[in-house]
Design an enzyme around this catalytic site. Structure first.
Site, PDB file in Angstrom:
ATOM      1  NE  ARG A 228      -4.313  -1.146   0.174  1.00  0.00           N
ATOM      2  CZ  ARG A 228      -4.497  -2.151  -0.696  1.00  0.00           C
ATOM      3  NH1 ARG A 228      -3.580  -2.422  -1.596  1.00  0.00           N
ATOM      4  NH2 ARG A 228      -5.615  -2.847  -0.680  1.00  0.00           N
ATOM      5  CG  HIS A 276      -3.227  -0.005  -6.499  1.00  0.00           C
ATOM      6  ND1 HIS A 276      -3.533   0.607  -5.313  1.00  0.00           N
ATOM      7  CD2 HIS A 276      -3.447  -1.330  -6.288  1.00  0.00           C
ATOM      8  CE1 HIS A 276      -3.922  -0.302  -4.430  1.00  0.00           C
ATOM      9  NE2 HIS A 276      -3.868  -1.494  -5.003  1.00  0.00           N
TER      10      HIS A 276
HETATM   11  P1  NDP Z   1      -2.093 -11.542   4.546  1.00  0.00           P
HETATM   12  O1  NDP Z   1      -3.010 -11.027   5.597  1.00  0.00           O
HETATM   13  O2  NDP Z   1      -2.236 -12.939   4.083  1.00  0.00           O
HETATM   14  O3  NDP Z   1      -0.576 -11.353   5.033  1.00  0.00           O
HETATM   15  C1  NDP Z   1      -0.127 -10.218   5.707  1.00  0.00           C
HETATM   16  C2  NDP Z   1       1.283 -10.480   6.189  1.00  0.00           C
HETATM   17  O4  NDP Z   1       1.811  -9.265   6.730  1.00  0.00           O
HETATM   18  C3  NDP Z   1       1.363 -11.528   7.291  1.00  0.00           C
HETATM   19  O5  NDP Z   1       2.501 -12.324   7.094  1.00  0.00           O
HETATM   20  C4  NDP Z   1       1.518 -10.699   8.555  1.00  0.00           C
HETATM   21  O6  NDP Z   1       2.224 -11.335   9.601  1.00  0.00           O
HETATM   22  C5  NDP Z   1       2.336  -9.540   8.017  1.00  0.00           C
HETATM   23  N1  NDP Z   1       2.215  -8.366   8.884  1.00  0.00           N
HETATM   24  C6  NDP Z   1       1.096  -7.665   9.203  1.00  0.00           C
HETATM   25  N2  NDP Z   1       1.388  -6.679  10.070  1.00  0.00           N
HETATM   26  C7  NDP Z   1       2.712  -6.775  10.318  1.00  0.00           C
HETATM   27  C8  NDP Z   1       3.604  -6.065  11.159  1.00  0.00           C
HETATM   28  N3  NDP Z   1       3.191  -5.053  11.925  1.00  0.00           N
HETATM   29  N4  NDP Z   1       4.901  -6.437  11.168  1.00  0.00           N
HETATM   30  C9  NDP Z   1       5.325  -7.480  10.412  1.00  0.00           C
HETATM   31  N5  NDP Z   1       4.540  -8.202   9.605  1.00  0.00           N
HETATM   32  C10 NDP Z   1       3.239  -7.849   9.566  1.00  0.00           C
HETATM   33  O7  NDP Z   1      -2.230 -10.529   3.317  1.00  0.00           O
HETATM   34  P2  NDP Z   1      -2.006 -10.808   1.746  1.00  0.00           P
HETATM   35  O8  NDP Z   1      -0.690 -11.456   1.582  1.00  0.00           O
HETATM   36  O9  NDP Z   1      -3.204 -11.465   1.180  1.00  0.00           O
HETATM   37  O10 NDP Z   1      -1.978  -9.299   1.185  1.00  0.00           O
HETATM   38  C11 NDP Z   1      -1.013  -8.378   1.649  1.00  0.00           C
HETATM   39  C12 NDP Z   1      -1.324  -6.985   1.163  1.00  0.00           C
HETATM   40  O11 NDP Z   1      -1.054  -6.867  -0.244  1.00  0.00           O
HETATM   41  C13 NDP Z   1      -2.791  -6.534   1.251  1.00  0.00           C
HETATM   42  O12 NDP Z   1      -3.131  -6.153   2.567  1.00  0.00           O
HETATM   43  C14 NDP Z   1      -2.818  -5.358   0.286  1.00  0.00           C
HETATM   44  O13 NDP Z   1      -2.480  -4.160   0.974  1.00  0.00           O
HETATM   45  C15 NDP Z   1      -1.715  -5.702  -0.723  1.00  0.00           C
HETATM   46  N6  NDP Z   1      -2.258  -5.965  -2.059  1.00  0.00           N
HETATM   47  C16 NDP Z   1      -1.879  -5.154  -3.101  1.00  0.00           C
HETATM   48  C17 NDP Z   1      -2.329  -5.399  -4.369  1.00  0.00           C
HETATM   49  C18 NDP Z   1      -1.859  -4.574  -5.522  1.00  0.00           C
HETATM   50  O14 NDP Z   1      -2.381  -4.749  -6.623  1.00  0.00           O
HETATM   51  N7  NDP Z   1      -0.870  -3.701  -5.349  1.00  0.00           N
HETATM   52  C19 NDP Z   1      -3.253  -6.501  -4.658  1.00  0.00           C
HETATM   53  C20 NDP Z   1      -3.562  -7.303  -3.509  1.00  0.00           C
HETATM   54  C21 NDP Z   1      -3.081  -7.031  -2.238  1.00  0.00           C
HETATM   55  P3  NDP Z   1       1.586 -12.594  10.391  1.00  0.00           P
HETATM   56  O15 NDP Z   1       1.611 -13.700   9.357  1.00  0.00           O
HETATM   57  O16 NDP Z   1       2.513 -12.854  11.493  1.00  0.00           O
HETATM   58  O17 NDP Z   1       0.203 -12.196  10.782  1.00  0.00           O
HETATM   59  C1  OXD Z   2      -6.132  -5.446  -3.172  1.00  0.00           C
HETATM   60  C2  OXD Z   2      -5.716  -4.445  -4.153  1.00  0.00           C
HETATM   61  O1  OXD Z   2      -6.013  -5.213  -1.971  1.00  0.00           O
HETATM   62  O2  OXD Z   2      -6.054  -4.602  -5.352  1.00  0.00           O
HETATM   63  O3  OXD Z   2      -6.583  -6.536  -3.599  1.00  0.00           O
HETATM   64  O4  OXD Z   2      -5.006  -3.507  -3.803  1.00  0.00           O
END
Ligand code: NDP
Ligand code: OXD
Length: 313
Positions: A228, A276
């Site tokens: 993000r 994005h």
């Molecule tokens: P998940 O919820 O599966 O994974 C999130 C990961 O981040 C977990 O490993 C979690 O740790 C870690 N995390 C969260 N907070 C912290 C912290 N404070 N410190 C360290 N690690 C942290 O999410 P996804 O993998 O499905 O998606 C991740 C992000 O990708 C979405 O939230 C979105 O913002 C972004 N995204 C962007 C897109 C784009 O087109 N640019 C498309 C889709 C998603 P733990 O496992 O220990 O909980």
């Molecule tokens: C998502 C994105 O969160 O597209 O899936 O950013």
């Protein structure tokens, strides 16, 4: 049972058509044509207007049409019903493609070869092997783990950083504030796939870039952020690129989207900008996922991929 679509920032028509085609007897409405709010049971949303969901008294569940839910968490009137996010192989594979492509662009120094092509220069540079390059992924959730596995398959030395302790075969794992310095110190290409939460906002800052490895085969670290825009401080990225703290950056997300026309990132020679779209939400695949969840719910089975509101993702 009635479904409401409330989508901004994406084309709502294609979602509406897809939902109407696949929803059988369910009625599908699209905001702002809500009709009687008490008839709506499911809301499928992307960046809905703040306060809208609180006006639906018989809501059973909210479906985020993307993997991230930060577009919902800022709404103080968010109703207390389950929020389901997208976890689907279509979206995951798209993100894996983006991450692999951008890791390879930095690994294979494509900015340099693009410049050489423009200048008609025929010159080879010594290329390190993937096994000499250390990729570090911040956020080892669904998307981070899939990207890590693909990069491992290409021979990169991959590590991951998460909030809690995790294990992943063949991947060196770090966690929390205590694990961050060692994770950064061994990372040549930093990939950020974190969710945006109060804990992660602004994490990609100059102080963090300074702690990345400086002894790597690429001559300095590169940043890839597809998480993000709120995770990054863009002034710090520019400073780090200009003073050599970072050798390059791939940015798919921005503090302000669309990226303002006057942002220096557009024309920076070390930066790749994409709008994005690292992993688009494709209504052809994701409508099926949402409707399958609704079927589960109505069949008495638990919803999957429900957001933990205390964590915020
Ligand atoms: P998940 O919820 O599966 O994974 C999130 C990961 O981040 C977990 O490993 C979690 O740790 C870690 N995390 C969260 N907070 C912290 C912290 N404070 N410190 C360290 N690690 C942290 O999410 P996804 O993998 O499905 O998606 C991740 C992000 O990708 C979405 O939230 C979105 O913002 C972004 N995204 C962007 C897109 C784009 O087109 N640019 C498309 C889709 C998603 P733990 O496992 O220990 O909980
Ligand atoms: C998502 C994105 O969160 O597209 O899936 O950013």
């Amino acid at each position: 049972m009635t479904i409401l679509l409330a989508i901004t920032g994406w084309e709502p028509e294609v979602w509406r058509e897809r939902f109407r085609a696949l929803s059988g007897a369910r009625e599908v409405r699209a905001a702002p044509d809500i009709g009687d709010p008490s008839a709506i049971h499911y809301a499928c949303v992307w960046k809905p207007p703040a306060g809208l969901l609180a006006t639906l008294p018989n809501l059973h569940a909210i479906f985020s049409l993307g993997a991230g839910v930060d577009h919902l968490m800022g709404d103080p009137s968010l109703p207390d019903v389950p929020i389901v996010r997208i976890v689907d192989s279509d979206l995951t594979l798209r993100m894996t493609e983006y991450v692999v492509m951008h890791v390879l662009l930095h690994h294979r120094r494509m900015k340099l070869y693009e410049r050489q092509q423009r200048e008609r220069v025929w010159r080879e540079h010594a290329d390190p092997a993937a096994s000499e390059v250390r990729v570090g992924i911040m956020g080892m959730g669904v998307l981070g783990r899939a990207a890590a596995d693909a990069l491992k398959g290409l021979g990169f030395r991959v590590a991951g950083w998460s909030r809690t302790d995790r294990t992943a075969p063949g991947i060196e794992m770090f966690s929390g504030a205590a694990g961050l310095p060692a994770f950064l110190a061994r990372t040549d290409i930093l990939v950020c796939l974190l969710p945006l939460t109060p804990d992660t906002r602004g994490i990609l800052c100059y102080d963090l870039f300074r702690r990345l490895a400086r002894d790597g085969a690429l001559g300095g670290p590169a940043l890839i952020n597809a998480g993000r825009g709120g995770l990054q401080i863009e002034a710090d990225i520019l400073r780090a690129l200009d003073d050599g703290t970072l050798t390059g950056a791939s940015l798919d997300v921005f503090e302000q989207e669309p990226l303002p026309k006057d942002s220096p990132l557009w024309s920076h020679p070390k930066v790749y900008v994409t709008p994005h779209n690292a992993a688009q939400s494709d209504p052809r695949a994701l409508t099926k996922y949402v409707l399958a969840q609704i079927e589960r719910f109505e069949g008495g089975e638990p919803l999957e991929n429900v957001v933990d509101r205390t964590r915020g993702y």
